[in-house]
Scaffold this motif. Structure first.
Motif, PDB file in Angstrom:
ATOM      1  N   ALA A 297     -79.401  22.872 -57.898  1.00 47.47           N
ATOM      2  CA  ALA A 297     -79.045  22.362 -56.570  1.00 47.47           C
ATOM      3  C   ALA A 297     -77.552  22.058 -56.470  1.00 47.47           C
ATOM      4  N   LEU A 298     -76.974  21.512 -57.516  1.00 43.02           N
ATOM      5  CA  LEU A 298     -75.547  21.193 -57.511  1.00 43.02           C
ATOM      6  C   LEU A 298     -74.701  22.453 -57.332  1.00 43.02           C
ATOM      7  N   ARG A 299     -75.133  23.532 -57.913  1.00 46.91           N
ATOM      8  CA  ARG A 299     -74.360  24.770 -57.846  1.00 46.91           C
ATOM      9  C   ARG A 299     -74.450  25.435 -56.478  1.00 46.91           C
ATOM     10  N   GLN A 300     -75.335  24.915 -55.611  1.00 48.68           N
ATOM     11  CA  GLN A 300     -75.453  25.443 -54.259  1.00 48.68           C
ATOM     12  C   GLN A 300     -74.585  24.686 -53.253  1.00 48.68           C
ATOM     13  N   ILE A 301     -73.978  23.578 -53.664  1.00 48.90           N
ATOM     14  CA  ILE A 301     -73.125  22.808 -52.752  1.00 48.90           C
ATOM     15  C   ILE A 301     -71.771  23.512 -52.633  1.00 48.90           C
ATOM     16  N   PRO A 302     -71.347  23.857 -51.443  1.00 49.73           N
ATOM     17  CA  PRO A 302     -70.079  24.586 -51.275  1.00 49.73           C
ATOM     18  C   PRO A 302     -68.872  23.773 -51.767  1.00 49.73           C
ATOM     19  N   ASP A 303     -67.954  24.436 -52.453  1.00 49.53           N
ATOM     20  CA  ASP A 303     -66.731  23.771 -52.927  1.00 49.53           C
ATOM     21  C   ASP A 303     -65.854  23.308 -51.784  1.00 49.53           C
ATOM     22  N   SER A 304     -66.001  23.929 -50.630  1.00 50.82           N
ATOM     23  CA  SER A 304     -65.165  23.563 -49.490  1.00 50.82           C
ATOM     24  C   SER A 304     -65.376  22.106 -49.073  1.00 50.82           C
TER      25      SER A 304
ATOM     26  N   VAL B 206     -74.747  16.623 -63.447  1.00 53.82           N
ATOM     27  CA  VAL B 206     -73.398  16.490 -62.886  1.00 53.82           C
ATOM     28  C   VAL B 206     -72.345  16.826 -63.939  1.00 53.82           C
ATOM     29  N   VAL B 207     -72.569  16.361 -65.166  1.00 55.55           N
ATOM     30  CA  VAL B 207     -71.611  16.641 -66.244  1.00 55.55           C
ATOM     31  C   VAL B 207     -71.573  18.139 -66.549  1.00 55.55           C
ATOM     32  N   LEU B 208     -72.733  18.765 -66.659  1.00 57.90           N
ATOM     33  CA  LEU B 208     -72.782  20.188 -66.968  1.00 57.90           C
ATOM     34  C   LEU B 208     -72.219  21.034 -65.826  1.00 57.90           C
ATOM     35  N   ASN B 209     -72.288  20.521 -64.612  1.00 52.83           N
ATOM     36  CA  ASN B 209     -71.807  21.278 -63.462  1.00 52.83           C
ATOM     37  C   ASN B 209     -70.279  21.317 -63.378  1.00 52.83           C
ATOM     38  N   ARG B 210     -69.610  20.598 -64.258  1.00 53.71           N
ATOM     39  CA  ARG B 210     -68.151  20.589 -64.228  1.00 53.71           C
ATOM     40  C   ARG B 210     -67.542  21.854 -64.804  1.00 53.71           C
ATOM     41  N   GLY B 211     -68.366  22.796 -65.206  1.00 52.59           N
ATOM     42  CA  GLY B 211     -67.846  24.068 -65.687  1.00 52.59           C
ATOM     43  C   GLY B 211     -67.575  24.094 -67.170  1.00 52.59           C
TER      44      GLY B 211
ATOM     45  N   SER C  93     -86.219  18.374 -64.969  1.00 54.68           N
ATOM     46  CA  SER C  93     -85.584  17.796 -63.779  1.00 54.68           C
ATOM     47  C   SER C  93     -84.091  18.099 -63.764  1.00 54.68           C
ATOM     48  N   MET C  94     -83.471  18.067 -64.938  1.00 54.51           N
ATOM     49  CA  MET C  94     -82.042  18.354 -65.037  1.00 54.51           C
ATOM     50  C   MET C  94     -81.720  19.765 -64.578  1.00 54.51           C
TER      51      MET C  94
END
Length: 290
Positions: free
Chosen positions: A172-179, A87-92, A165-166
């Protein structure tokens, strides 16, 4: 002619299937009903090995409890750590590929003998961990030789290898639409509500996948406990994982029949726990078509 060519390409795979999997598994099942010490021919003893597992081996019972404790702590901790970091890394973050690689590397080398020896030194009486505690005024101890904490060091090493696992969570997190998040923001949802109502439900199939893999891997963990305990499962059998005890009976005592019975019990246990996870999935795993 085409079928013949296909079978020619399949020969290496079929040789591996029979030579490395089917035949050894079948022989292991047969040996589990025998008394076999490698030096002499196996003697058929029926269910004697299994009866001894159930009623006549206290170290075996202890290895069961140690393994269940190891799995019970390791799997949730790895899931939490890997999801949190993802989640932290997915913040860009800038340099995402570098961070992803750094976190993934321990999962590649964590089960090696070298890392086990390093871990033994880190948590030894004069290890780095005690040096860090000393900076905050705490008195250190030899964690790996204390029965109360030895298993915790093995669990910590297993948790340290959360990188695989990370990476799966991050993908998977990057596949969740921003909308989805934009709509939630318009409705006034805060960060925790977005995670609780959007991210977590959409990640449940991936959590389920990682949980199954981690459960199977944790039951089969061997190298870390073997190296840290110097192959004894000590101190006082506090790190005697099931696989470590199986190794002792097979290769130290040459009780191959007994060890084969242990291996089949482990296989059945892993299958039961995996089946339990699959059964529970209908209550907490949500797919896009539901």
């Amino acid at each position: 002619m085409e079928n013949r060519a296909a079978y020619m390409f399949l020969i290496p795979w079929l040789a591996g299937l029979f030579g490395i999997t089917i035949i050894p598994v079948t022989v292991s099942l047969y040996l589990s009903f025998t008394d076999y010490n490698v030096l002499s021919a196996p003697t058929w003893v029926g269910l004697e090995n299994y009866e001894k597992l159930i009623s006549g081996d206290r170290r075996y019972e202890n290895s069961l409890w140690v393994t269940l404790k190891f799995v019970g702590y390791s799997v949730p901790l790895v899931l939490v750590f890997s999801l949190t970091v993802a989640v932290v890394l997915n913040r860009g973050l800038a340099g995402l590929a570098i961070y992803r690689s750094l976190f993934y590397v321990p999962s590649l080398i964590g089960a090696s003998v070298g890392i086990g020896l390093l871990w033994y030194q880190v948590f030894g009486e004069r290890g780095v961990f005690n040096d860090l505690l000393g900076l905050f005024g705490f008195e250190g101890r030899s964690w790996v030789t204390n029965p109360r904490y030895a298993l915790s060091t093995v669990i910590a090493l297993n948790v340290w290898t959360f990188g695989a696992s990370m990476v799966i969570f991050l993908a998977a997190l990057r596949q969740i639409p921003d909308s989805y998040y934009e709509a939630a923001s318009i409705d006034g949802a805060n960060g925790w509500q977005k995670f609780r109502r959007i991210t977590l439900p959409l990640l449940t199939p991936v959590i389920f996948f990682n949980m199954v893999l981690l459960t199977i891997q944790s039951f089969q963990s061997f190298t870390q406990a073997f190296v840290i305990s110097r192959g004894t499962g000590g101190p006082v059998d506090s790190t005697l994982l099931y696989t470590v005890y199986l190794y002792q009976r097979a290769f130290q005592h040459l009780e191959m029949g007994y060890a084969s019975a242990m291996a089949w019990v482990l296989l059945i246990a892993i299958a039961l726990f995996t089946a339990l996870i699959f059964w529970s999935a209908k209550y907490w795993v949500f797919y896009g078509d539901k």
